[in-house]
Design a protein around this motif. Sequence first.
Motif: not given
Length: 99
Positions: A9, A12-13, A20, A22-24, A26
């Motif tokens: 996390r 990512r922050e 950019r 991907p939203s998936d 993790d």
Amino acid sequence: MSYLRADARLIRELLPPEARPPSDADGLFLLYAVLMRAKGELVTAADVHDAWTAWMENRDPGHRALVPFDELSRATQREDEPYVQAIQAAARVRAKGAS
């Protein structure tokens, strides 16, 4: 939340706005968290690409960028730099917290 997920996390922050992911992604950021813990500020774009390759193997095994870092175009290599910067920044944050 595990320590690796917390590190993921944070990475990512700390990504610059031009990145950019991907939203998936993790799972990818969990790999980046392992890189941060293993290599810290010494992480390289080639390391980031290796982690991305491991993640992409399961998503799209025919992806054209599943080649060693040195075989990528310069433009594609540069796409890894924001992730290198974020991982290095996260390593600095974690090192300050450990002091």
